[in-house]
Scaffold this active site. Structure first.
Site, short mmCIF file in Angstrom:
data_model
loop_
_atom_site.label_atom_id
_atom_site.label_comp_id
_atom_site.label_asym_id
_atom_site.label_seq_id
_atom_site.Cartn_x
_atom_site.Cartn_y
_atom_site.Cartn_z
N GLY A 1 102.01 150.61 66.86
CA GLY A 1 102.45 150.30 65.50
C GLY A 1 103.56 151.20 65.00
CG ASP B 1 112.08 149.97 62.53
OD1 ASP B 1 111.35 150.92 62.19
OD2 ASP B 1 112.51 149.83 63.70
CG ASP C 1 101.59 157.31 65.50
OD1 ASP C 1 102.45 158.17 65.26
OD2 ASP C 1 100.48 157.57 66.02
N GLY D 1 97.30 148.01 59.70
CA GLY D 1 97.51 147.46 61.04
C GLY D 1 96.19 147.52 61.81
CB VAL D 2 95.15 149.07 65.06
CG1 VAL D 2 96.14 148.33 65.94
CG2 VAL D 2 95.59 150.49 64.84
CE1 TYR D 3 93.32 153.88 63.39
CE2 TYR D 3 93.66 155.18 61.42
CZ TYR D 3 93.52 155.10 62.78
OH TYR D 3 93.60 156.25 63.54
CB SER E 1 94.78 152.01 56.57
OG SER E 1 94.38 153.32 56.89
P1 ADP Z 1 97.22 151.88 61.08
O1 ADP Z 1 96.59 152.42 62.33
O2 ADP Z 1 97.28 152.91 59.96
O3 ADP Z 1 96.63 150.58 60.65
P2 ADP Z 1 99.59 150.54 62.17
O4 ADP Z 1 100.82 151.19 62.70
O5 ADP Z 1 98.77 149.74 63.11
O6 ADP Z 1 98.76 151.71 61.46
O7 ADP Z 1 99.98 149.62 60.96
C1 ADP Z 1 100.34 150.08 59.69
C2 ADP Z 1 101.43 149.18 59.12
O8 ADP Z 1 102.69 149.55 59.67
C3 ADP Z 1 101.25 147.69 59.42
O9 ADP Z 1 101.49 146.94 58.23
C4 ADP Z 1 102.35 147.42 60.45
O10 ADP Z 1 102.83 146.11 60.38
C5 ADP Z 1 103.42 148.39 59.98
N1 ADP Z 1 104.47 148.71 60.95
C6 ADP Z 1 104.47 148.62 62.30
N2 ADP Z 1 105.66 149.03 62.81
C7 ADP Z 1 106.42 149.40 61.74
C8 ADP Z 1 107.75 149.90 61.57
N3 ADP Z 1 108.56 150.13 62.63
N4 ADP Z 1 108.20 150.16 60.32
C9 ADP Z 1 107.41 149.95 59.24
N5 ADP Z 1 106.15 149.48 59.32
C10 ADP Z 1 105.66 149.21 60.56
#
Ligand code: ADP
Length: 186
Positions: free
Chosen positions: A38, A16, A40, A129-131, A127
């Site tokens: 995510g 994390d 953010d 994750g949801v992107y 990018s």
């Molecule tokens: P985006 O909208 O840029 O795709 P996301 O947050 O949906 O952003 O995902 C980006 C990456 O961050 C993904 O690989 C997700 O698994 C990862 N992620 C989610 N939570 C955490 C966290 N607490 N620490 C590190 N990485 C994370």
């Protein structure tokens, strides 16, 4: 795993990112800098309302942040020096310059951190994750961008000694480890 390039350690680990205690954490934000899901959401929750308050000021001043660009706020309750909010591209099939925009995210965040004298910076997998950015291409793009930055910057002007990639999922860690091995010089 880690490799050293021009006195800068590039490391990969799983976890994390809000538990990472170095100088600057990069956030995969959105153009309006509204805390979302995510990584953010995790950063805004862990850092507290001061981060959103500063995001609102940036929004008022400049109307948000364009994909590929980055903006700095406090880290709130987190122990870091600040959060660098960058806006990754939304994957649209690869023909819309997504890889170049993603590379810019990594570089503009590094520039901002270095301008503040950062000794260390940690990135999530922007990018992916949801992107919806494909993970292997995202990993290749991220590593190529930071390695190029380190290799092309005068060492005297590079305060950094650590660039960390903090992957949330094991499959991303494996990809980064595999790709980072290709940068090891024998
Ligand atoms: P985006 O909208 O840029 O795709 P996301 O947050 O949906 O952003 O995902 C980006 C990456 O961050 C993904 O690989 C997700 O698994 C990862 N992620 C989610 N939570 C955490 C966290 N607490 N620490 C590190 N990485 C994370």
């Amino acid at each position: 795993m880690q490799v050293r390039i021009n006195d800068v350690v590039i490391s990969v680990n799983t976890g994390d990112i809000t538990a990472w205690a170095g100088d600057f954490i990069v956030n995969a934000s959105n153009s309006g800098l509204y805390g979302g899901g995510g990584v953010d959401g995790a950063i805004h929750r862990a850092g507290g309302p001061q981060i959103s308050a500063e995001c609102a000021v940036i929004r008022q001043k400049q109307g948000g942040v364009m994909p590929g660009q980055a903006a700095l706020t406090t880290a709130g309750r987190l122990p870091n020096l600040g959060i660098i909010h960058t806006v990754g591209p939304i994957w649209k099939g690869g023909g819309a310059g997504e890889a170049a925009t993603l590379a810019k995210c990594y570089i503009s965040s590094l520039e901002l951190a270095c301008a503040r004298g950062a000794r260390s910076i940690a990135y999530p997998n922007i990018s992916t994750g949801v992107y919806g950015f494909p993970r292997r291409l995202a990993c290749e793009t991220a590593l190529a961008a930071v390695v190029d930055y380190v290799q092309s910057t005068d060492p005297g002007k590079l305060p950094l000694n650590l660039i960390a990639f903090v992957c949330f999922e094991q499959d991303n860690t494996q990809l980064y480890e595999e790709m980072l091995r290709t940068y090891v010089t024998v």
